[in-house]
Design a protein around this motif. Structure first.
Motif, PDB file in Angstrom:
ATOM      1  N   SER A  23       0.722  -1.212   0.014  1.00 48.93           N
ATOM      2  CA  SER A  23      -0.087  -0.080  -0.097  1.00 48.93           C
ATOM      3  C   SER A  23       0.916   1.519  -0.035  1.00 48.93           C
ATOM      4  O   SER A  23       1.923   1.294   0.550  1.00 48.93           O
ATOM      5  N   PRO A  24       0.430   2.401  -0.766  1.00 47.55           N
ATOM      6  CA  PRO A  24       1.074   3.423  -0.891  1.00 47.55           C
ATOM      7  C   PRO A  24       1.532   4.362   0.514  1.00 47.55           C
ATOM      8  O   PRO A  24       2.636   4.871   0.597  1.00 47.55           O
ATOM      9  N   HIS A  25       0.576   4.041   1.491  1.00 45.79           N
ATOM     10  CA  HIS A  25       0.702   5.090   2.744  1.00 45.79           C
ATOM     11  C   HIS A  25       0.010   4.510   3.907  1.00 45.79           C
ATOM     12  O   HIS A  25       0.457   4.997   4.980  1.00 45.79           O
ATOM     13  N   VAL A  26      -0.578   3.239   4.010  1.00 46.67           N
ATOM     14  CA  VAL A  26      -0.951   2.912   5.371  1.00 46.67           C
ATOM     15  C   VAL A  26      -0.452   1.395   5.061  1.00 46.67           C
ATOM     16  O   VAL A  26       0.033   0.685   4.331  1.00 46.67           O
ATOM     17  N   ASP A  27      -0.569   0.566   6.419  1.00 47.92           N
ATOM     18  CA  ASP A  27      -0.382  -0.953   6.513  1.00 47.92           C
ATOM     19  C   ASP A  27       1.271  -1.084   5.989  1.00 47.92           C
ATOM     20  O   ASP A  27       1.675  -1.760   5.191  1.00 47.92           O
ATOM     21  N   LYS A  28       2.085  -0.402   6.938  1.00 44.89           N
ATOM     22  CA  LYS A  28       3.623  -0.424   6.820  1.00 44.89           C
ATOM     23  C   LYS A  28       4.025  -1.888   6.907  1.00 44.89           C
ATOM     24  O   LYS A  28       4.896  -2.362   6.096  1.00 44.89           O
ATOM     25  N   LYS A  29       3.349  -2.836   7.533  1.00 39.68           N
ATOM     26  CA  LYS A  29       3.794  -4.200   7.817  1.00 39.68           C
ATOM     27  C   LYS A  29       3.628  -5.335   6.533  1.00 39.68           C
ATOM     28  O   LYS A  29       3.971  -6.153   6.430  1.00 39.68           O
ATOM     29  N   SER A  30       2.486  -4.806   5.830  1.00 38.39           N
ATOM     30  CA  SER A  30       2.076  -5.643   4.581  1.00 38.39           C
ATOM     31  C   SER A  30       3.172  -5.076   3.543  1.00 38.39           C
ATOM     32  O   SER A  30       2.830  -4.176   2.936  1.00 38.39           O
ATOM     33  N   ARG A  31       3.845  -6.293   3.098  1.00 34.06           N
ATOM     34  CA  ARG A  31       4.879  -6.157   2.143  1.00 34.06           C
ATOM     35  C   ARG A  31       4.863  -7.348   1.183  1.00 34.06           C
ATOM     36  O   ARG A  31       4.229  -8.400   1.348  1.00 34.06           O
ATOM     37  N   GLU A  32       5.312  -6.980   0.162  1.00 32.42           N
ATOM     38  CA  GLU A  32       5.576  -8.149  -1.240  1.00 32.42           C
ATOM     39  C   GLU A  32       6.957  -8.278  -1.596  1.00 32.42           C
ATOM     40  O   GLU A  32       7.580  -7.294  -1.493  1.00 32.42           O
ATOM     41  N   GLN A  33       7.362  -9.601  -1.824  1.00 39.24           N
ATOM     42  CA  GLN A  33       8.728  -9.770  -2.346  1.00 39.24           C
ATOM     43  C   GLN A  33       8.717 -10.354  -3.796  1.00 39.24           C
ATOM     44  O   GLN A  33       7.889 -11.296  -4.076  1.00 39.24           O
ATOM     45  N   PHE A  34       9.696  -9.820  -4.437  1.00 40.03           N
ATOM     46  CA  PHE A  34       9.791 -10.314  -5.773  1.00 40.03           C
ATOM     47  C   PHE A  34      11.191 -10.775  -5.950  1.00 40.03           C
ATOM     48  O   PHE A  34      12.020 -10.383  -5.219  1.00 40.03           O
TER      49      PHE A  34
END
Length: 92
Positions: free
Chosen positions: A45-56
């Motif tokens: 997400s661009p500005h909320v949920d800092k803990k939600s990440r995706e890895q490539f």
């Protein structure tokens, strides 16, 4: 030889080996070198949920071939060889 797709790399290596053997040169390899992994982590997400990440990840596959005692016919045949897109070949 370097590529992102290991199947294309193996097909290209097989073509080079067949071409070199057909023209009378000896071949040592292909020897697979360690695969390089690059991992990129991106926020979902661009500005909320800092803990939600995706890895490539991007994997770079490498093979090394040694052509023993190449003739001029071998070099000409390898220059004319049409390899698939995405395979980078470096000659030393």
């Amino acid at each position: 030889m370097i590529a992102y797709d290991h199947r294309l790399l193996d097909v290209s290596a097989r073509e080079i080996v067949e071409t070199a053997k057909r023209t009378g040169a000896g071949v040592a390899g292909p020897v697979p070198l360690p695969t390089k992994r690059e991992i990129f982590t991106v926020l979902r997400s661009p500005h909320v949920d800092k803990k939600s990440r995706e890895q490539f990840q991007i994997k770079t596959h490498k093979r090394i071939l040694d052509i023993i005692s190449p003739t001029s016919k071998t070099i000409d045949a390898l220059k004319k060889l049409d390899l698939p897109a995405g395979v980078y070949v470096e000659i030393k």
